[in-house]
Design an enzyme around this catalytic site. Structure first.
Site, PDB file in Angstrom:
ATOM      1  N   ARG A  15       0.887  -0.997   0.097  1.00  0.00           N
ATOM      2  CA  ARG A  15      -0.144   0.081  -0.014  1.00  0.00           C
ATOM      3  C   ARG A  15       0.804   1.217   0.262  1.00  0.00           C
ATOM      4  O   ARG A  15       0.351   2.448  -0.166  1.00  0.00           O
ATOM      5  CB  ARG A  15      -0.971   0.032   1.189  1.00  0.00           C
ATOM      6  N   LYS A  22       8.725  -0.999   2.576  1.00  0.00           N
ATOM      7  CA  LYS A  22       8.207   0.023   3.553  1.00  0.00           C
ATOM      8  C   LYS A  22       8.880   0.571   4.496  1.00  0.00           C
ATOM      9  O   LYS A  22       9.101   1.459   4.748  1.00  0.00           O
ATOM     10  CB  LYS A  22       6.711  -0.731   3.956  1.00  0.00           C
ATOM     11  N   GLU A 154      -8.367 -12.771  12.278  1.00  0.00           N
ATOM     12  CA  GLU A 154      -8.056 -11.686  11.197  1.00  0.00           C
ATOM     13  C   GLU A 154      -9.239 -11.023  10.675  1.00  0.00           C
ATOM     14  O   GLU A 154     -10.175 -11.627  10.544  1.00  0.00           O
ATOM     15  CB  GLU A 154      -7.110 -12.035  10.234  1.00  0.00           C
ATOM     16  N   TYR A 365      34.161  29.625  -2.057  1.00  0.00           N
ATOM     17  CA  TYR A 365      34.510  28.187  -1.973  1.00  0.00           C
ATOM     18  C   TYR A 365      35.852  27.675  -1.504  1.00  0.00           C
ATOM     19  O   TYR A 365      36.643  28.016  -1.944  1.00  0.00           O
ATOM     20  CB  TYR A 365      34.254  27.449  -3.502  1.00  0.00           C
TER      21      TYR A 365
HETATM   22  C1  UD1 Z   1      -0.777  -8.406  11.890  1.00  0.00           C
HETATM   23  C2  UD1 Z   1      -1.545  -9.377  12.468  1.00  0.00           C
HETATM   24  C3  UD1 Z   1      -2.902  -8.738  13.136  1.00  0.00           C
HETATM   25  C4  UD1 Z   1      -2.504  -7.326  13.744  1.00  0.00           C
HETATM   26  C5  UD1 Z   1      -1.621  -6.583  12.851  1.00  0.00           C
HETATM   27  C6  UD1 Z   1      -1.041  -5.401  13.677  1.00  0.00           C
HETATM   28  C7  UD1 Z   1      -1.239 -11.757  11.684  1.00  0.00           C
HETATM   29  C8  UD1 Z   1      -1.714 -12.875  10.955  1.00  0.00           C
HETATM   30  N1  UD1 Z   1      -2.040 -10.657  11.668  1.00  0.00           N
HETATM   31  O1  UD1 Z   1      -1.766  -8.164  10.423  1.00  0.00           O
HETATM   32  O2  UD1 Z   1      -3.794  -9.481  14.007  1.00  0.00           O
HETATM   33  O3  UD1 Z   1      -3.670  -6.727  14.031  1.00  0.00           O
HETATM   34  O4  UD1 Z   1      -0.646  -7.327  12.390  1.00  0.00           O
HETATM   35  O5  UD1 Z   1      -0.730  -4.417  12.732  1.00  0.00           O
HETATM   36  O6  UD1 Z   1      -0.149 -11.692  12.159  1.00  0.00           O
HETATM   37  N2  UD1 Z   1       5.901 -10.228   7.545  1.00  0.00           N
HETATM   38  C9  UD1 Z   1       6.841 -10.896   7.515  1.00  0.00           C
HETATM   39  N3  UD1 Z   1       6.652 -12.081   6.708  1.00  0.00           N
HETATM   40  C10 UD1 Z   1       5.377 -12.477   6.328  1.00  0.00           C
HETATM   41  C11 UD1 Z   1       4.280 -11.800   6.466  1.00  0.00           C
HETATM   42  C12 UD1 Z   1       4.389 -10.652   7.103  1.00  0.00           C
HETATM   43  O7  UD1 Z   1       7.951 -10.542   8.005  1.00  0.00           O
HETATM   44  O8  UD1 Z   1       5.274 -13.654   5.458  1.00  0.00           O
HETATM   45  C13 UD1 Z   1       5.726  -8.883   8.339  1.00  0.00           C
HETATM   46  C14 UD1 Z   1       5.369  -7.754   7.617  1.00  0.00           C
HETATM   47  O9  UD1 Z   1       6.838  -7.251   6.871  1.00  0.00           O
HETATM   48  C15 UD1 Z   1       5.028  -6.687   8.708  1.00  0.00           C
HETATM   49  C16 UD1 Z   1       4.602  -7.631   9.839  1.00  0.00           C
HETATM   50  O10 UD1 Z   1       5.105  -8.854   9.566  1.00  0.00           O
HETATM   51  O11 UD1 Z   1       6.238  -6.028   9.072  1.00  0.00           O
HETATM   52  C17 UD1 Z   1       2.956  -7.762   9.858  1.00  0.00           C
HETATM   53  O12 UD1 Z   1       2.606  -8.103   8.547  1.00  0.00           O
HETATM   54  P1  UD1 Z   1       1.148  -7.741   8.043  1.00  0.00           P
HETATM   55  O13 UD1 Z   1       1.213  -8.408   6.681  1.00  0.00           O
HETATM   56  O14 UD1 Z   1       1.259  -6.241   7.694  1.00  0.00           O
HETATM   57  O15 UD1 Z   1       0.184  -8.366   9.075  1.00  0.00           O
HETATM   58  P2  UD1 Z   1      -1.144  -7.584   9.064  1.00  0.00           P
HETATM   59  O16 UD1 Z   1      -2.073  -7.877   8.153  1.00  0.00           O
HETATM   60  O17 UD1 Z   1      -1.103  -6.238   9.573  1.00  0.00           O
HETATM   61 CA    CA Z   2       0.528  -4.276   9.089  1.00  0.00          CA
END
Ligand code: UD1
Ligand code: CA
Length: 457
Positions: A15, A22, A154, A365
């Site tokens: 996003r 990010k 979720e 300079y």
């Molecule tokens: C996640 C939580 C959600 C919470 C929210 C808070 C899960 C399943 N859900 O959702 O309950 O409310 O954060 O912000 O955990 N990342 C990895 N590897 C992956 C996937 C994600 O390193 O395979 C990292 C992302 O870069 C990010 C963080 O984990 O920094 C959270 O991942 P994101 O996909 O943003 O999870 P949300 O859908 O926001």
């Molecule tokens: Ca997130």
């Protein structure tokens, strides 16, 4: 008892609509990932692990002081922990705090109290939650009628009734690793996103008869995650408000706090004044009584006592005490201005040492130059430090007076107390106490104007 921290930062951050991952986007001059790593360090983490993947060419250098785990394919937050498991086991981590790389405002105190609470309750899993007016997108925290934690659902998997819940998962957890590693093996990806959710560890832990603690953070703004550039700007404004408030309460005058942008690692002494439209970033420090701004930009620089930086730019530069620069001075890396010295209007200085009480007042300079004390460089003095291939040094002894519009062609040395006539091009060394000038004889042709006019008739 100690703990280690793991920062999840392998995702793309779609996003943001960016070529850049990010967590490499910056708030007040510091990448998001660094805010989180530094908070973990300040909280006293024994070791910091980062899970990186997307855009790792950019993110790996940002996390160079941590143990990096690469997650090639991002199959979910639970999958990220599965990948990190062997590194955590090798390091013998028992208590693990998990953070997201996109929550820069999280304070070290909050991490610390999560760990304390976790250990006090002898919990297997502790989840930091928050209550939001608009919980859209977040995982909902589901509790039973008595208020005991049951599970996290979720947003995309939640029923209409579950979506009503205002309490959400912040994405900050503390785990007992023995339990965590056991539960990671049981994660399934049979959900709407086809991902392995770290959040499912909580419910699995409960079913296994172990304690899960979920408690609400006092200040949800601290846990705000950044997903798009609107949130990036909102979080920047909140970071600015916090940092400026701290400095003002410590005795710094900030004329217009909304137009002063001060990075989190900047150190300001009391009685410093920050005038409007000023940016201070990186490892900058400003000592007692100095006035910075208006319209100044200072990065990674050290400013001593009672200095003035007026409408100027400083990058990797040092001012001792009572130095004044500007308006419109540009001090580039490696510039040191000694006590009482001055750089005036439209003066650019690079990799040079300007001695005590020496002045470079106008339109100059100065590069690769060493200047002694009590030197005055006339308007338009330029060190010609570059011959098109190599950079050369200029040395100007103490007490020198250089006339206006002088070119000092490096390498060249002026001894102490040298005087240079205005308009000179100095190509050879000048011994101490000498006068040097290169000045063609002035030619005067009488009545020239009248003759000129006639020839056009
Ligand atoms: C996640 C939580 C959600 C919470 C929210 C808070 C899960 C399943 N859900 O959702 O309950 O409310 O954060 O912000 O955990 N990342 C990895 N590897 C992956 C996937 C994600 O390193 O395979 C990292 C992302 O870069 C990010 C963080 O984990 O920094 C959270 O991942 P994101 O996909 O943003 O999870 P949300 O859908 O926001
Ligand atoms: Ca997130």
């Amino acid at each position: 008892m100690g703990f280690s921290t793991l920062v999840l930062a392998a995702g793309a951050g779609t996003r943001m609509k960016s070529e850049k991952p990010k967590v490499a986007h910056e708030i007040l001059g510091k990448p998001l990932l660094r805010w989180v790593i530094d908070a973990a360090r300040q909280a006293g983490a024994d070791e910091v692990f980062t899970v990186l993947g997307h855009g790792r060419g950019t993110t790996v250098p940002l996390a160079a002081d941590t143990t990096i785990v690469i997650q090639d394919e991002q199959l979910g937050t639970g999958h990220a922990l599965q990948i990190a498991r062997s590194s955590l086991e090798a390091a013998g981590v028992e208590t693990l705090v998990v953070l997201s790389g996109d929550t820069p405002l999280l304070r070290s105190e909050t991490i610390r109290s999560l760990v304390d609470e976790h250990l006090r309750a002898a919990a297997a899993v502790s989840v930091l939650t928050m209550c939001l007016d608009d919980p859209t997108g977040y995982g909902r925290v589901i509790r039973n009628a008595q208020g005991a934690f049951l599970r996290i659902v979720e947003h995309k998997d939640a029923s209409d009734e579950e979506l009503e819940t205002a309490e959400v998962n912040s994405g900050v957890y503390c785990f007992d690793t023995a339990n965590l590693f056991k539960m990671l093996g049981e994660l399934k990806n049979n959900n709407r996103q086809g991902e392995f959710y770290l959040t499912d560890v909580a419910a699995l832990t409960l079913s296994a008869g172990n304690t899960v603690n979920a408690f609400c953070a006092e200040d949800a703004r601290e846990l705000a995650g950044i997903n798009d550039r609107v949130q990036l700007a909102q979080t920047t404004a909140e970071a600015q408000r916090r940092i400026n408030t701290r400095h003002m309460l410590n005795g710094v005058t900030i004329t217009e706090p909304t137009s002063a942008w001060i990075g989190p690692d900047v150190v300001l002494a009391n009685d410093v004044e920050i005038l409007p439209l000023t940016t201070l970033t990186g490892k900058t420090s400003v000592d007692w009584g100095s006035v910075i701004g208006p319209m100044s930009r200072v990065n990674n620089s050290v400013i001593g006592k009672s200095c003035v930086v007026d409408d100027s730019v400083m990058i990797d530069a040092v001012l001792e005490d009572k130095v004044s620069i500007g308006p419109r001075a540009y001090l580039r890396p490696g510039t040191i201005m000694r006590t009482g010295s001055r750089a005036g209007t439209h003066v650019e200085i690079k990799k040079s040492d300007i001695g005590p009480n020496s002045k470079v007042p106008h339109l100059s300079y100065i590069g690769d130059t060493q200047i002694g004390e009590n030197v005055n460089l006339g308007a338009g003095t330029i060190t010609c430090n570059y011959d098109g291939v190599n950079k050369h040094a200029t040395v100007i002894g103490s007490g020198c007076f250089v006339g206006s519009d002088t070119m000092l062609v490096a390498p060249v040395t002026l001894g102490d107390n040298v005087i240079i006539g205005a308009g000179s091009v100095i190509t050879r060394d000048v011994p101490a106490g000498a006068l040097a000038l290169t000045r063609p004889e002035q030619v005067i042709k009488e009545d020239w104007k009248r003759k000129e006019a006639k020839s056009h008739d």
